[in-house]
Design an enzyme around this catalytic site. Sequence first.
Site: not given
Ligand code: FES
Lengths: 406, 137
Positions: B37, B39, B64, B107
Amino acid sequence: MELKLPIYLDNNATTPCDPRVVEAMLPYFTEKFGNAASRNHSFGWAAEEAVDYAREQVAKLINADPKEIIFTSGATESDNLALKGVYEMYQSKGNHIITCTTEHKAVLDTCKHIEKLGGQITYLPVKEDGLIDLAELEKAITDKTILISIMYGNNEIGVLQPIREISKIARKHGVLLFTDATQAVGKIPVDVNADGIDLMAFSAHKIYGPKGVGALYVRRKNPRVKVTAQMDGGGHERGMRSGTMNVTGIVGLGKACEICMHEMEAEAKRLSALRDKLENALLELEESYVNGNREHRLPHVCNISFKYVEGEGLMMGFNKNIAVSSGSACTSASLEPSYVLKALGLGDDLAHSSLRFGLGRFTTEEQIDYTINAIKDTVLKLREMSPLWEMFKEGIDLDKIEWAHH
Amino acid sequence: MAYSEKVIDHYSNPKNVGTLDKSKANVGTGLVGAPECGDVMRLQIEVDEQSGLIKDAKFKTFGCGSAIASSSLATEWLKGKTVDQAMEIDNMDIVEELHLPPVKIHCSVLAEDAIKAAINDYRVKNGLPELVEEKKH
Ligand code: FES
Ligand SMILES: Cc1ncc(COP(=O)(O)O)c(C=O)c1O
């Protein structure tokens, strides 16, 4: 030389206009503003003359006849016109088109549209290195196949498909070959005759020309190819593409092609050396991998995955000073990672960790040196922050963990 | 997309990056998200046995900038809170503090999930029942 920031390394997305191109265009906004279709006065003649001259410049770059060039609004329109135009024109011969999974959306979505109209589309998979399998291509051909649509160079990984071999197969079976050469024209030698191409799409803004103008090459001899117009109106471009000619844009495309014709060879040499320098330096980082075939590749492109760091997070570390793009889902509206990288068989995790570097005419060695340092620093910093990196270093098999999927 | 000052600040100078000894009884570890995914967040708390206060918190995040900032902020907020107070941290507080745009809300959700997972790990280790999440994302 002084380093100017920010550094632009996203030349596959678009390129700046070459100042020489802008200069060539300028008179056509003001004094020479005529409509190329106005046959009765000097304003029209001047415009027509400019369009004709540009047509020659464009044709020369790809070794075509000027009459085989149709000006469009860009590669997206050229892709649409080629695919839909051939589908309509050759309907009595068949309804089957073969393409591949790593094509640009302008091709894939047009194919989806054709499917809705009753067309049959085969989407060939690609091998791990991004190349199609020629034997599979040949196997996919049926007596209903009218067109093979395979791109010349890929926009995300730069991989070059074996167009000449594809053409041989197409010719053997009497099937037309269309190629989206948006990323290849002006960067490497593309010769529609030597390559055996029947239709070809390309665009000005990828070759240091303006946005919103492009061309479709349509072969006139051996065989004579026809497409059904997708835009009805005044019958411009021999009826294949109506609409008042974008004279300034066309002049820009022509000039851009002329410059590429003269400078391409030296430019490709210079850029591939810089690209290799960048790539080899970044590959010194542990667990970094080049995506796509490294040999059959555009000279100015490289796509690398830095395992265990996420692409968008990575870009944030330097995107004030360096512009690149990523296959990460976090950068896309769909939250899906790059379909091109996934088509190579990359896991989502590696697709999320990728960066694409697109060098260009105005890229300097100083910029590459700066980029190498900035990327390396950020990757190392983010790996210190990455739980996956820590697990990898502890020898934990990440595939064995039960992740809580959302 | 442009990031807020606060996200940039946490990203550039993340607070409490690191690893606590997960074998200790007073350390709770939460690992949420998945590499596919894009993250993965690991958040840990260390609870002071006398006072019941969270005396340390650490994170590591693959994701991110907003995910990194959310987890960095979460560890700051956790320190000095009781476990019960920590349970109250809501992802929308993080969204507000960091000015996250709608596409980055997940997030912050991940950060809240990581806090809850760390607390539950701590509770289970100490013979307490797991708290079931009443809020489903
Ligand atoms: S971890 Fe993918 S948008 Fe923030
Ligand atoms: C391979 C390819 N085809 C088509 C396009 C679309 O080109 P245009 O922007 O001229 O419509 C692009 C550019 O993004 C491309 O890289």
